[in-house]
Write an enzyme that holds these catalytic residues in place. Structure first.
Site, mmCIF file in Angstrom:
data_model
loop_
_atom_site.group_PDB
_atom_site.id
_atom_site.type_symbol
_atom_site.label_atom_id
_atom_site.label_comp_id
_atom_site.label_asym_id
_atom_site.label_seq_id
_atom_site.Cartn_x
_atom_site.Cartn_y
_atom_site.Cartn_z
ATOM 1 N N ILE A 5 -0.015 -7.063 -1.412
ATOM 2 C CA ILE A 5 0.015 -5.604 -1.360
ATOM 3 C C ILE A 5 0.250 -5.010 -2.743
ATOM 4 O O ILE A 5 0.117 -3.820 -2.947
ATOM 5 C CB ILE A 5 1.066 -5.144 -0.330
ATOM 6 C CG1 ILE A 5 0.817 -3.716 0.107
ATOM 7 C CG2 ILE A 5 2.464 -5.375 -0.839
ATOM 8 C CD1 ILE A 5 1.569 -3.310 1.353
ATOM 9 N N SER A 6 0.585 -5.858 -3.707
ATOM 10 C CA SER A 6 0.888 -5.397 -5.068
ATOM 11 C C SER A 6 -0.379 -4.933 -5.768
ATOM 12 O O SER A 6 -1.385 -5.635 -5.795
ATOM 13 C CB SER A 6 1.515 -6.522 -5.889
ATOM 14 O OG SER A 6 2.709 -6.950 -5.303
ATOM 15 N N ASN A 7 -0.308 -3.741 -6.354
ATOM 16 C CA ASN A 7 -1.445 -3.224 -7.109
ATOM 17 C C ASN A 7 -1.487 -3.846 -8.496
ATOM 18 O O ASN A 7 -0.450 -4.210 -9.027
ATOM 19 C CB ASN A 7 -1.336 -1.695 -7.222
ATOM 20 C CG ASN A 7 -1.757 -1.026 -5.928
ATOM 21 O OD1 ASN A 7 -2.662 -1.494 -5.263
ATOM 22 N ND2 ASN A 7 -1.095 0.053 -5.589
ATOM 23 N N ASP A 38 -5.603 2.741 2.733
ATOM 24 C CA ASP A 38 -6.834 3.529 2.662
ATOM 25 C C ASP A 38 -7.323 3.903 4.064
ATOM 26 O O ASP A 38 -7.799 5.020 4.294
ATOM 27 C CB ASP A 38 -7.920 2.756 1.913
ATOM 28 C CG ASP A 38 -7.488 2.392 0.507
ATOM 29 O OD1 ASP A 38 -6.848 3.230 -0.158
ATOM 30 O OD2 ASP A 38 -7.764 1.258 0.080
ATOM 31 N N ARG A 41 -4.927 6.597 5.494
ATOM 32 C CA ARG A 41 -5.246 7.901 4.898
ATOM 33 C C ARG A 41 -6.539 8.466 5.473
ATOM 34 O O ARG A 41 -6.612 9.652 5.811
ATOM 35 C CB ARG A 41 -5.352 7.770 3.380
ATOM 36 C CG ARG A 41 -4.012 7.561 2.710
ATOM 37 C CD ARG A 41 -4.169 7.234 1.238
ATOM 38 N NE ARG A 41 -2.890 7.270 0.553
ATOM 39 C CZ ARG A 41 -2.663 6.689 -0.605
ATOM 40 N NH1 ARG A 41 -3.632 6.019 -1.219
ATOM 41 N NH2 ARG A 41 -1.475 6.776 -1.171
ATOM 42 N N HIS A 65 -9.620 -1.330 -3.359
ATOM 43 C CA HIS A 65 -8.418 -0.509 -3.174
ATOM 44 C C HIS A 65 -8.101 0.280 -4.435
ATOM 45 O O HIS A 65 -6.971 0.363 -4.867
ATOM 46 C CB HIS A 65 -7.242 -1.407 -2.769
ATOM 47 C CG HIS A 65 -5.971 -0.669 -2.492
ATOM 48 N ND1 HIS A 65 -5.853 0.265 -1.493
ATOM 49 C CD2 HIS A 65 -4.758 -0.728 -3.095
ATOM 50 C CE1 HIS A 65 -4.619 0.748 -1.488
ATOM 51 N NE2 HIS A 65 -3.935 0.164 -2.455
#
Length: 191
Positions: A5-7, A38, A41, A65
């Site tokens: 989940i880390s960007n 995403d 949202r 992403h």
């Protein structure tokens, strides 16, 4: 299972995959880039625009992403609804830039931490349900994929099961606008 989940997810997942491959432990069915935020949202913005219950609104979001790599497939929203060309264009850009919208709304004082936590939990719970035998569990995720010829990693709807990915469901039939945006994404991503 590995849920990243880390960007930046678009970079972190390929790096982690290569490390796993180098160590002989890579299983493409079990390496996930969490792009659920995403989808959350997209579902929220569509629900607000069309007046559909957010809990029943489902929009697949493909690609990646980050910015232009986020492509909501508004033609495939369930329950089905119609969008004008202007709505489709504005909604696509809003979904692509939603992270920036949150940072600007917080005047630089933070990011979408709670939203990301919700999205991560949603994905993890869906994966756990599938691992425990639940049927027809579908979530979008950024994975090693052959959905496009040009991109080794790609987010698309996945049928999840006890061993991770049971089936990559692909992208379905795209309308012209979505196909154009996909080609733009590939051209910018494959440079």
């Amino acid at each position: 299972m590995m849920c990243i989940i880390s960007n930046p997810v678009n970079s972190t997942v390929p790096i982690a995959s290569e490390i796993y491959k180098k160590n002989g432990v890579f299983d493409p069915r079990k390496m996930f880039g969490v792009t659920t935020l995403d989808v959350v949202r997209a579902n929220t913005f569509i629900s607000e625009l069309k007046g559909t219950p957010v809990t029943q609104t489902q929009c697949p979001v493909i690609g990646g992403h980050a910015g232009i790599t986020i492509l909501p497939l508004l033609s495939q929203v369930e329950p089905s609804c119609e969008f004008t060309d202007e709505e489709r264009a504005a909604l696509t850009v809003r979904i692509q830039n939603a992270g920036t919208e949150v940072v600007e709304a917080k005047a630089g004082g933070g990011s979408a931490t709670l939203s990301m936590a919700y999205a991560g939990a949603r994905f993890a719970f869906a994966l756990l349900q599938a691992m425990n035998g639940a049927k027809n569990v579908v979530e979008c995720s950024y994975v090693e994929s052959d959905v496009t010829d040009d991109l080794q990693f790609f987010s698309s709807p996945l049928l999840l099961g006890p061993n991770g990915i049971e089936n990559n469901l692909g992208i379905g039939t795209l309308i012209d606008y979505e196909q154009q945006k996909l080609e733009e994404m590939k051209a910018r991503t494959c440079r």
